[in-house]
Write a protein that holds these residues in place. Structure first.
Motif, PDB file in Angstrom:
ATOM      1  N   ASN A 577       0.834  -1.207   0.000  1.00  0.00           N
ATOM      2  CA  ASN A 577       0.000   0.000   0.000  1.00  0.00           C
ATOM      3  C   ASN A 577       0.869   1.258   0.000  1.00  0.00           C
ATOM      4  O   ASN A 577       0.636   2.203  -0.758  1.00  0.00           O
ATOM      5  CB  ASN A 577      -0.921  -0.034   1.226  1.00  0.00           C
ATOM      6  N   LEU A 578       1.913   1.261   0.847  1.00  0.00           N
ATOM      7  CA  LEU A 578       2.800   2.424   0.946  1.00  0.00           C
ATOM      8  C   LEU A 578       3.645   2.587  -0.312  1.00  0.00           C
ATOM      9  O   LEU A 578       3.899   3.708  -0.772  1.00  0.00           O
ATOM     10  CB  LEU A 578       3.702   2.280   2.177  1.00  0.00           C
ATOM     11  N   LEU A 579       4.111   1.442  -0.880  1.00  0.00           N
ATOM     12  CA  LEU A 579       4.899   1.504  -2.118  1.00  0.00           C
ATOM     13  C   LEU A 579       4.073   2.106  -3.255  1.00  0.00           C
ATOM     14  O   LEU A 579       4.585   2.881  -4.073  1.00  0.00           O
ATOM     15  CB  LEU A 579       5.376   0.102  -2.505  1.00  0.00           C
ATOM     16  N   TYR A 580       2.794   1.719  -3.310  1.00  0.00           N
ATOM     17  CA  TYR A 580       1.910   2.252  -4.355  1.00  0.00           C
ATOM     18  C   TYR A 580       1.829   3.779  -4.244  1.00  0.00           C
ATOM     19  O   TYR A 580       1.887   4.496  -5.257  1.00  0.00           O
ATOM     20  CB  TYR A 580       0.524   1.623  -4.196  1.00  0.00           C
ATOM     21  N   GLN A 581       1.726   4.279  -3.001  1.00  0.00           N
ATOM     22  CA  GLN A 581       1.667   5.725  -2.798  1.00  0.00           C
ATOM     23  C   GLN A 581       2.982   6.399  -3.187  1.00  0.00           C
ATOM     24  O   GLN A 581       2.992   7.450  -3.839  1.00  0.00           O
ATOM     25  CB  GLN A 581       1.342   6.028  -1.332  1.00  0.00           C
ATOM     26  N   ALA A 582       4.107   5.767  -2.766  1.00  0.00           N
ATOM     27  CA  ALA A 582       5.424   6.350  -3.051  1.00  0.00           C
ATOM     28  C   ALA A 582       5.707   6.350  -4.551  1.00  0.00           C
ATOM     29  O   ALA A 582       6.290   7.296  -5.091  1.00  0.00           O
ATOM     30  CB  ALA A 582       6.505   5.583  -2.300  1.00  0.00           C
ATOM     31  N   PHE A 583       5.270   5.291  -5.252  1.00  0.00           N
ATOM     32  CA  PHE A 583       5.469   5.230  -6.699  1.00  0.00           C
ATOM     33  C   PHE A 583       4.627   6.304  -7.392  1.00  0.00           C
ATOM     34  O   PHE A 583       5.090   6.985  -8.317  1.00  0.00           O
ATOM     35  CB  PHE A 583       5.097   3.834  -7.220  1.00  0.00           C
ATOM     36  N   ASP A 584       3.413   6.462  -6.905  1.00  0.00           N
ATOM     37  CA  ASP A 584       2.531   7.482  -7.476  1.00  0.00           C
ATOM     38  C   ASP A 584       3.084   8.882  -7.240  1.00  0.00           C
ATOM     39  O   ASP A 584       2.875   9.789  -8.038  1.00  0.00           O
ATOM     40  CB  ASP A 584       1.131   7.350  -6.860  1.00  0.00           C
ATOM     41  N   ALA A 585       3.849   9.036  -6.121  1.00  0.00           N
ATOM     42  CA  ALA A 585       4.464  10.334  -5.809  1.00  0.00           C
ATOM     43  C   ALA A 585       5.797  10.512  -6.526  1.00  0.00           C
ATOM     44  O   ALA A 585       6.429  11.573  -6.415  1.00  0.00           O
ATOM     45  CB  ALA A 585       4.656  10.468  -4.309  1.00  0.00           C
ATOM     46  N   GLY A 586       6.250   9.480  -7.242  1.00  0.00           N
ATOM     47  CA  GLY A 586       7.491   9.588  -8.011  1.00  0.00           C
ATOM     48  C   GLY A 586       8.753   9.498  -7.181  1.00  0.00           C
ATOM     49  O   GLY A 586       9.757  10.142  -7.487  1.00  0.00           O
ATOM     50  N   LEU A 587       8.743   8.674  -6.111  1.00  0.00           N
ATOM     51  CA  LEU A 587       9.900   8.608  -5.212  1.00  0.00           C
ATOM     52  C   LEU A 587      10.626   7.261  -5.220  1.00  0.00           C
ATOM     53  O   LEU A 587      11.616   7.105  -4.512  1.00  0.00           O
ATOM     54  CB  LEU A 587       9.451   8.925  -3.776  1.00  0.00           C
ATOM     55  N   ILE A 588      10.155   6.283  -5.979  1.00  0.00           N
ATOM     56  CA  ILE A 588      10.776   4.947  -5.920  1.00  0.00           C
ATOM     57  C   ILE A 588      12.029   4.862  -6.787  1.00  0.00           C
ATOM     58  O   ILE A 588      12.962   4.135  -6.488  1.00  0.00           O
ATOM     59  CB  ILE A 588       9.754   3.871  -6.354  1.00  0.00           C
ATOM     60  N   PHE A 589      12.056   5.650  -7.864  1.00  0.00           N
ATOM     61  CA  PHE A 589      13.186   5.579  -8.789  1.00  0.00           C
ATOM     62  C   PHE A 589      13.768   6.968  -9.049  1.00  0.00           C
ATOM     63  O   PHE A 589      13.143   7.995  -8.741  1.00  0.00           O
ATOM     64  CB  PHE A 589      12.759   4.948 -10.128  1.00  0.00           C
ATOM     65  N   LYS A 590      14.948   7.001  -9.628  1.00  0.00           N
ATOM     66  CA  LYS A 590      15.585   8.235 -10.072  1.00  0.00           C
ATOM     67  C   LYS A 590      16.424   7.919 -11.307  1.00  0.00           C
ATOM     68  O   LYS A 590      16.538   6.753 -11.704  1.00  0.00           O
ATOM     69  CB  LYS A 590      16.441   8.828  -8.955  1.00  0.00           C
ATOM     70  N   ARG A 597      24.406  13.024 -22.590  1.00  0.00           N
ATOM     71  CA  ARG A 597      22.953  13.169 -22.627  1.00  0.00           C
ATOM     72  C   ARG A 597      22.257  11.820 -22.474  1.00  0.00           C
ATOM     73  O   ARG A 597      21.132  11.643 -22.913  1.00  0.00           O
ATOM     74  CB  ARG A 597      22.531  13.824 -23.950  1.00  0.00           C
ATOM     75  N   ARG A 598      22.941  10.867 -21.860  1.00  0.00           N
ATOM     76  CA  ARG A 598      22.375   9.542 -21.665  1.00  0.00           C
ATOM     77  C   ARG A 598      22.255   9.248 -20.171  1.00  0.00           C
ATOM     78  O   ARG A 598      23.057   9.734 -19.371  1.00  0.00           O
ATOM     79  CB  ARG A 598      23.243   8.472 -22.324  1.00  0.00           C
ATOM     80  N   GLY A 599      21.282   8.435 -19.853  1.00  0.00           N
ATOM     81  CA  GLY A 599      21.075   8.062 -18.459  1.00  0.00           C
ATOM     82  C   GLY A 599      20.373   6.719 -18.362  1.00  0.00           C
ATOM     83  O   GLY A 599      20.013   6.106 -19.370  1.00  0.00           O
ATOM     84  N   LYS A 600      20.216   6.239 -17.138  1.00  0.00           N
ATOM     85  CA  LYS A 600      19.455   5.015 -16.908  1.00  0.00           C
ATOM     86  C   LYS A 600      18.659   5.156 -15.618  1.00  0.00           C
ATOM     87  O   LYS A 600      19.058   5.885 -14.700  1.00  0.00           O
ATOM     88  CB  LYS A 600      20.373   3.800 -16.830  1.00  0.00           C
ATOM     89  N   ILE A 601      17.529   4.457 -15.568  1.00  0.00           N
ATOM     90  CA  ILE A 601      16.670   4.504 -14.386  1.00  0.00           C
ATOM     91  C   ILE A 601      17.232   3.564 -13.330  1.00  0.00           C
ATOM     92  O   ILE A 601      17.581   2.412 -13.635  1.00  0.00           O
ATOM     93  CB  ILE A 601      15.226   4.104 -14.757  1.00  0.00           C
ATOM     94  N   VAL A 602      17.345   4.028 -12.078  1.00  0.00           N
ATOM     95  CA  VAL A 602      17.875   3.215 -10.978  1.00  0.00           C
ATOM     96  C   VAL A 602      16.958   3.344  -9.771  1.00  0.00           C
ATOM     97  O   VAL A 602      16.150   4.275  -9.666  1.00  0.00           O
ATOM     98  CB  VAL A 602      19.313   3.640 -10.598  1.00  0.00           C
TER      99      VAL A 602
END
Length: 653
Positions: A577-590, A597-602
């Motif tokens: 439940n908390l992960l769903y909220q954090a993902f919706d808030a954009g805090l699980i990844f960066k 000009r290249r990057g990867k999601i971590v």
């Protein structure tokens, strides 16, 4: 009419009703509703569902979508659990087993089928055993059945040693552990504590029991060697205190086998009464020198320790040969570093207490003795002293008999002595000198032998000195050549470095940089396979999948990526439940920038994630009983709170 007859008729009618509905269900006759669980569908009658389950009675009394659709899709429940519920609705019985009882309980509780739920607990009550008692306790706590829990706890206490070996034992709570071990023997208590503490981070086991209750030998040989104690400074300090605080107790328990272990512990750790402890151990070593000199650990004592033992008047041994033997073993164990102290130890020997035969056949031929002028002098002095003493103790009867003479006789000794043939005063010195030469013969021989050996040693030392000087000269030339080559190499490297620096000065270098923002077009899905994670036997698993299409953020492009993490079914529900909220808030990844000009999601490393099912904490896997608690605390620290109104993530197709 007789009430008994009426009751019998009612029972027959009820049985006929159940039997008929069961036959109808098997044939699909008059079935008007479907219960869908995953890929399994149960074709049933609404009237039977409503009559057997308050859950379905409430559903059919409402205007819910499922009523019109004629079916319900049940999530978060096991197929076998629903099958047992349907079986009970139509036949009044269920196929209950320890392996599936959790799923049946969960389903019956969800459908509000009180009779089946009670039947499950009656089954558990009858089948509690040392193998499953901890499992039963968990179920009883989950459904607040204190009576069942109490019975299971008693089984644990009565069969505690067997229960320690069960798979679930390491995951019991600390309070339960303390309750179970309160009246156990110290051996069983220790086994339980070690089993429970393994896999947990830095546990101070000394706070779980009174360490003083353990026998001295058990503390030293078992408790202190256990990794969970060695890796926790507080626990280790508690053991040291128990071993050394009571000096009288220490002296009582000192023996040949543990004296060196205790000596090393007292010298390498901060312990109470350190000076007094050291004195007690040293006194034990002195009193038992003959026995300890035979131990392997004796060879590793320090120079100061062996000098103290040799100097002390309290050091006990049966003969000087024991002391000599101990000295030789200790020196030859590391002769390169101990050669210099050998003559100091040799000077502390009582050579007078060694037999002449031992001096000649053992001491005299020892290479360490022959290479030490001080040792040779001490040995010669001892042999000369014995030879002189032997000469002085020759009985007078062995000396030539001299007749007494008068003053007149002395004046005319040459005439009388020549004429009479009796012994005279002038004849005694000659005879006496012959006797003294015989007594000193052995001493002269020894002296000449040692002088010859000393000359040979001097010649050998001179040769060794010349050889050493020659080797030193060769080595110096080799070192100079190495220095010359190294200097050339350094100059070469400097030249290459300058060229590289000038080339790179025109280029732009960029290290890794982080964009603390999660791409907004990601998707979170979940699946629930019927398999258990290590440490969560009988529980299902949440498989959470995060997927991101290729895109760009703040001018940095990234490829499409997918991530997966795992949570246990029951313990992980709040975290999901908390992960769903954090993902919706954009805090699980960066995004981690890896190029211009290249990057990867971590992953955002502020939150712990289990990306593997197995392998333990070191491999981001299970078992790890503390993971859900750590994840929950990290998410709550960001302000997220459990909200039952938030729907669970969609199932992964």
């Amino acid at each position: 009419m007789n009430s008994q007859v009426m009751n019998q008729a009612r029972a027959k009618q009820s049985d006929r009703l159940m039997t008929s509905y069961d036959r109808f269900k098997e044939k699909g006759f008059l079935c008007d509703f479907n219960i869908n669980v995953g890929e399994k569908s149960f074709r049933v009658h609404r009237t039977v569902l409503a009559a057997s389950s308050e859950y379905f009675e409430a559903m059919f009394s409402s205007n819910l979508k499922e009523v019109h659709d004629g079916q319900v899709n049940m999530k978060d429940v096991d197929q076998n659990g629903i099958a047992q519920c349907v079986e009970f609705m139509y036949k009044g019985k269920a196929d209950l087993k320890i392996e599936n009882i959790q799923h049946t309980l969960h389903a019956s509780n969800l459908l509000q089928m009180e009779e089946l739920t009670n039947l499950c607990f009656q089954f558990l009550e009858i089948n509690i055993s040392p193998i499953n008692c901890l499992y039963v306790i968990n179920l009883a706590q989950m459904y607040d059945r204190r009576d069942i829990k109490q019975q299971a706890v008693q089984v644990v206490i009565d069969n505690f040693e067997s229960v320690i070996s069960s798979e679930m034992f390491p995951f019991i709570t600390k309070s339960d552990l303390l309750h179970y071990i309160s009246n156990q023997t110290y051996q069983t208590l220790w086994k339980a504590v070690v089993t429970w503490a393994k896999g947990k981070d830095n546990v101070d086991v000394s706070e779980l029991f009174k360490i003083e209750q353990f026998p001295f030998k058990f503390l030293l040989e078992t408790v202190l060697k256990e990794p969970i104690v060695k890796n926790n400074k507080t626990a280790e300090k508690s053991v040291f205190t128990a071993l050394f605080f009571d000096v009288k107790k220490l002296e009582t328990n000192l023996d040949i086998d543990n004296c060196f272990i205790l000596k090393n512990l007292s010298e390498t750790n901060q312990i109470p009464e350190q000076t007094t402890v050291k004195d007690s151990i040293n006194q034990f070593l002195e009193t038992n020198f003959e026995q300890i000199s035979k131990k392997k650990e004796f060879l590793d004592i320090s120079k100061d320790d062996i000098l103290r033992l040799f100097k002390s008047s309290e050091t006990k041994y049966s003969s000087e040969t024991i002391k000599y033997g101990g000295m030789m073993k200790w020196v030859k164990h590391d002769v390169k570093n101990r050669r210099k102290i050998f003559q100091d130890l040799f000077s502390l020997l009582k050579l007078g207490d060694l037999s002449l035969e031992f001096l000649k056949e053992t001491v005299r031929i020892e290479s360490l003795v022959k290479k030490s002028d001080k040792c040779i002098d001490l040995l010669i002095d001892e042999i000369f002293s014995r030879a002189s003493l032997k000469a002085e103790e020759k009985p007078k009867a062995e000396q030539p008999l001299a007749l007494p003479v008068s003053k007149d006789d002395e004046e005319g000794s040459s005439v009388i002595g020549g004429a009479s043939g009796y012994g005279t005063a002038s004849s005694r010195p000659a005879n006496g000198s012959v006797v003294r030469s015989a007594q000193e013969k052995e001493v002269v021989k020894v002296k000449e032998e040692f002088e010859e050996r000393m000359k040979q040693m001097e010649l050998k030392n001179e040769q060794e000195k010349r050889d050493a000087e020659r080797e030193h000269e060769i080595e110096m030339k080799r070192v100079q050549e190495e220095k010359r080559k190294m200097k050339i190499e350094i100059e070469k490297l400097k030249t290459e470095k300058k060229g590289a620096e000038s080339q790179s000065s025109s280029q732009t270098t960029s290290g890794l940089r982080i964009i603390n923002q999660q791409p907004s077009d990601g998707k979170l899905e979940r699946s629930t396979p019927r398999e258990s994670l290590p440490g969560y036997k009988g529980d299902w698993t949440h498989v959470i999948t995060y997927s991101f299409p290729a895109g760009s953020l703040k001018g940095v492009s990234y490829e499409a990526q997918e991530f997966t993490e795992y949570l246990p079914w029951n313990d992980g529900r709040i975290c999901l439940n908390l992960l769903y909220q954090a993902f919706d808030a954009g805090l699980i990844f960066k995004i981690q920038k890896v190029g211009d000009r290249r990057g990867k999601i971590v992953w955002n490393d502020e939150f712990p994630h289990k990306t593997n099912k197995t392998g333990g904490p070191e491999n981001n896997g299970y078992p790890d009983p503390n993971h859900t608690m750590k994840l929950k605390e990290a998410l709550e620290a960001k302000g997220f709170k459990y909200d039952r109104r938030i729907p669970l993530p969609v199932f992964r197709s």
